[in-house]
Write a protein that holds these residues in place. Sequence first.
Motif, PDB file in Angstrom:
ATOM      1  N   ILE A   1       0.843  -1.214  -0.008  1.00  0.00           N
ATOM      2  CA  ILE A   1       0.046   0.058  -0.097  1.00  0.00           C
ATOM      3  C   ILE A   1       0.850   1.203   0.099  1.00  0.00           C
ATOM      4  N   LEU A   2       1.892   1.314   0.920  1.00  0.00           N
ATOM      5  CA  LEU A   2       2.697   2.612   0.877  1.00  0.00           C
ATOM      6  C   LEU A   2       3.686   2.853  -0.294  1.00  0.00           C
ATOM      7  N   GLU A   3       3.770   1.702  -1.272  1.00  0.00           N
ATOM      8  CA  GLU A   3       4.368   1.739  -2.353  1.00  0.00           C
ATOM      9  C   GLU A   3       3.856   2.673  -3.244  1.00  0.00           C
ATOM     10  N   TYR A   4       2.790   2.994  -3.203  1.00  0.00           N
ATOM     11  CA  TYR A   4       1.853   4.026  -4.023  1.00  0.00           C
ATOM     12  C   TYR A   4       1.955   5.577  -3.744  1.00  0.00           C
ATOM     13  N   LEU A   5       2.781   5.851  -2.505  1.00  0.00           N
ATOM     14  CA  LEU A   5       3.094   7.017  -1.994  1.00  0.00           C
ATOM     15  C   LEU A   5       3.971   7.714  -2.857  1.00  0.00           C
ATOM     16  N   SER A   6       5.025   7.332  -3.187  1.00  0.00           N
ATOM     17  CA  SER A   6       6.015   7.978  -4.116  1.00  0.00           C
ATOM     18  C   SER A   6       5.658   8.448  -5.380  1.00  0.00           C
ATOM     19  N   PRO A   7       4.961   7.561  -6.281  1.00  0.00           N
ATOM     20  CA  PRO A   7       4.351   8.234  -7.526  1.00  0.00           C
ATOM     21  C   PRO A   7       3.376   9.221  -7.201  1.00  0.00           C
ATOM     22  N   SER A   8       2.611   9.219  -6.076  1.00  0.00           N
ATOM     23  CA  SER A   8       1.602  10.227  -5.840  1.00  0.00           C
ATOM     24  C   SER A   8       2.439  11.623  -5.391  1.00  0.00           C
ATOM     25  N   PHE A   9       3.388  11.544  -4.671  1.00  0.00           N
ATOM     26  CA  PHE A   9       4.118  12.702  -4.362  1.00  0.00           C
ATOM     27  C   PHE A   9       4.829  13.339  -5.560  1.00  0.00           C
ATOM     28  N   ALA A  10       5.184  12.407  -6.450  1.00  0.00           N
ATOM     29  CA  ALA A  10       5.913  12.745  -7.856  1.00  0.00           C
ATOM     30  C   ALA A  10       4.857  13.551  -8.656  1.00  0.00           C
ATOM     31  N   LEU A  11       3.533  13.010  -8.570  1.00  0.00           N
ATOM     32  CA  LEU A  11       2.460  13.953  -9.453  1.00  0.00           C
ATOM     33  C   LEU A  11       2.307  15.429  -8.787  1.00  0.00           C
ATOM     34  N   ILE A  12       2.616  15.512  -7.469  1.00  0.00           N
ATOM     35  CA  ILE A  12       2.614  16.871  -6.896  1.00  0.00           C
ATOM     36  C   ILE A  12       3.745  17.589  -7.162  1.00  0.00           C
ATOM     37  N   SER A  13       5.005  16.628  -7.256  1.00  0.00           N
ATOM     38  CA  SER A  13       6.189  17.495  -7.871  1.00  0.00           C
ATOM     39  C   SER A  13       6.062  18.016  -9.095  1.00  0.00           C
ATOM     40  N   GLY A  14       5.310  17.080 -10.113  1.00  0.00           N
ATOM     41  CA  GLY A  14       4.951  17.817 -11.371  1.00  0.00           C
ATOM     42  C   GLY A  14       4.371  18.917 -11.303  1.00  0.00           C
ATOM     43  N   VAL A  15       3.405  18.768 -10.614  1.00  0.00           N
ATOM     44  CA  VAL A  15       2.391  20.143 -10.656  1.00  0.00           C
ATOM     45  C   VAL A  15       3.278  21.456 -10.214  1.00  0.00           C
ATOM     46  N   ILE A  16       3.942  21.314  -9.220  1.00  0.00           N
ATOM     47  CA  ILE A  16       4.745  22.360  -8.398  1.00  0.00           C
ATOM     48  C   ILE A  16       5.852  22.732  -9.583  1.00  0.00           C
ATOM     49  N   LEU A  17       6.298  22.034 -10.439  1.00  0.00           N
ATOM     50  CA  LEU A  17       7.228  22.291 -11.660  1.00  0.00           C
ATOM     51  C   LEU A  17       6.603  22.701 -12.793  1.00  0.00           C
ATOM     52  N   GLY A  18       5.140  22.857 -12.653  1.00  0.00           N
ATOM     53  CA  GLY A  18       4.581  23.452 -13.828  1.00  0.00           C
ATOM     54  C   GLY A  18       3.917  22.532 -14.885  1.00  0.00           C
ATOM     55  N   GLU A  19       4.010  21.511 -14.720  1.00  0.00           N
ATOM     56  CA  GLU A  19       3.361  20.460 -15.675  1.00  0.00           C
ATOM     57  C   GLU A  19       1.787  20.610 -15.425  1.00  0.00           C
ATOM     58  N   GLU A  20       1.202  20.474 -16.573  1.00  0.00           N
ATOM     59  CA  GLU A  20      -0.296  20.676 -16.584  1.00  0.00           C
ATOM     60  C   GLU A  20      -1.002  19.241 -16.465  1.00  0.00           C
ATOM     61  N   PHE A  21      -2.015  19.158 -15.400  1.00  0.00           N
ATOM     62  CA  PHE A  21      -2.600  18.134 -15.278  1.00  0.00           C
ATOM     63  C   PHE A  21      -4.014  18.150 -15.750  1.00  0.00           C
ATOM     64  N   THR A  22      -4.070  17.936 -17.321  1.00  0.00           N
ATOM     65  CA  THR A  22      -5.072  17.949 -17.974  1.00  0.00           C
ATOM     66  C   THR A  22      -6.301  17.025 -17.900  1.00  0.00           C
ATOM     67  N   LYS A  23      -7.515  17.318 -18.404  1.00  0.00           N
ATOM     68  CA  LYS A  23      -8.605  16.456 -18.295  1.00  0.00           C
ATOM     69  C   LYS A  23      -8.096  14.805 -18.653  1.00  0.00           C
ATOM     70  N   GLU A  24      -7.537  14.952 -19.887  1.00  0.00           N
ATOM     71  CA  GLU A  24      -7.195  13.723 -20.597  1.00  0.00           C
ATOM     72  C   GLU A  24      -6.179  12.755 -19.574  1.00  0.00           C
ATOM     73  N   LYS A  25      -5.357  13.564 -18.972  1.00  0.00           N
ATOM     74  CA  LYS A  25      -4.369  12.995 -18.016  1.00  0.00           C
ATOM     75  C   LYS A  25      -5.214  12.286 -16.927  1.00  0.00           C
ATOM     76  N   LEU A  26      -6.116  13.168 -16.476  1.00  0.00           N
ATOM     77  CA  LEU A  26      -6.976  12.829 -15.211  1.00  0.00           C
ATOM     78  C   LEU A  26      -7.833  11.540 -15.641  1.00  0.00           C
ATOM     79  N   ILE A  27      -8.081  11.482 -16.974  1.00  0.00           N
ATOM     80  CA  ILE A  27      -8.910  10.188 -17.067  1.00  0.00           C
ATOM     81  C   ILE A  27      -7.955   9.131 -17.024  1.00  0.00           C
ATOM     82  N   SER A  28      -6.859   9.275 -17.672  1.00  0.00           N
ATOM     83  CA  SER A  28      -5.808   8.247 -17.605  1.00  0.00           C
ATOM     84  C   SER A  28      -5.352   7.638 -16.397  1.00  0.00           C
ATOM     85  N   PHE A  29      -5.143   8.699 -15.697  1.00  0.00           N
ATOM     86  CA  PHE A  29      -4.740   8.278 -14.230  1.00  0.00           C
ATOM     87  C   PHE A  29      -6.046   7.653 -13.307  1.00  0.00           C
TER      88      PHE A  29
END
Length: 305
Positions: A246-274
Amino acid sequence: MSKAKNNSRLTGILLLVGTHLIWGFQPLFFALEDRIDTVPLLAYRIVWVFLLCLLMLKIRGLIPQLFAALKNKEVMKREIPAAFFLLADWSIYLVAVRSGHVMEAAMGYYLMPFVMILLGVLVFHEKIRLYQVAALLLIVIGIYFSSTGFGSVPWFTMSLCLAFAIYTVLKKRLALDSMVSLVIETMIMLPFALVYLIFFAPASCGILQLSLPQHLFIIGTGIITGLPMLLFSTGIRQVSMADAGILEYLSPSFALISGVILGEEFTKEKLISFSFIWAGIIVYLFFEYRRAAGQKEKEAGKSRI
């Protein structure tokens, strides 16, 4: 469960949370310095991971275990190719982060456990359960939609999955402390890193041309690589596999936050995929946790007989 066991489990969980915090927010660290080219940075990272992890082995009294492993032919048959695939994983991840594809890299680590399920079936002939098939189908749908969300086939996702999955297969059944293993793997990479830095690195990235902040930065790459490995190797011994999964999924979740902080756009298409990928993960974790709980009940029942 006794109070001592509860405290040990809590300590293990906290150590693993710390591990995944560091792994998940690594992209923010790598974004601090963009004047050092990616290949020299990778080479410096190898050097400092080796030096700092070797120091940790000395402190922990594991140098004799390192020498014993180096003399063991069966261990080295696995460690040499493992070093190659770990180098591939580090290289792909660093390029992904520095080219603005943090979210794509995060998706790769979300998919990792499921690639391992497939490799378990194909390589080790393990049985696959119905809920695992359902989870994999949801994830395949998520990958299909990701080609729209990311504008193309998510190559960083696929290559990261493949590199680290093969690395994990090579390490399967290798009874070796994780820090000892990392030292051996970076020792194998070290000659190539040093040759590159001495003869082929750009003049601006030479060790004498780097400023003090840049030197501190490259030392930091060794720390943020070695420290989570130390935390992980300590914490994993104190928790169940269900907790660790269960804890294994924390790091990619935090990485998503890192991506947003670094300016990557979390589009609707990305939301559907994730969303499909998260749905697959939820299905997998729900039934896996139920299976683990049922196994514990059976074992408890046998012990009472």
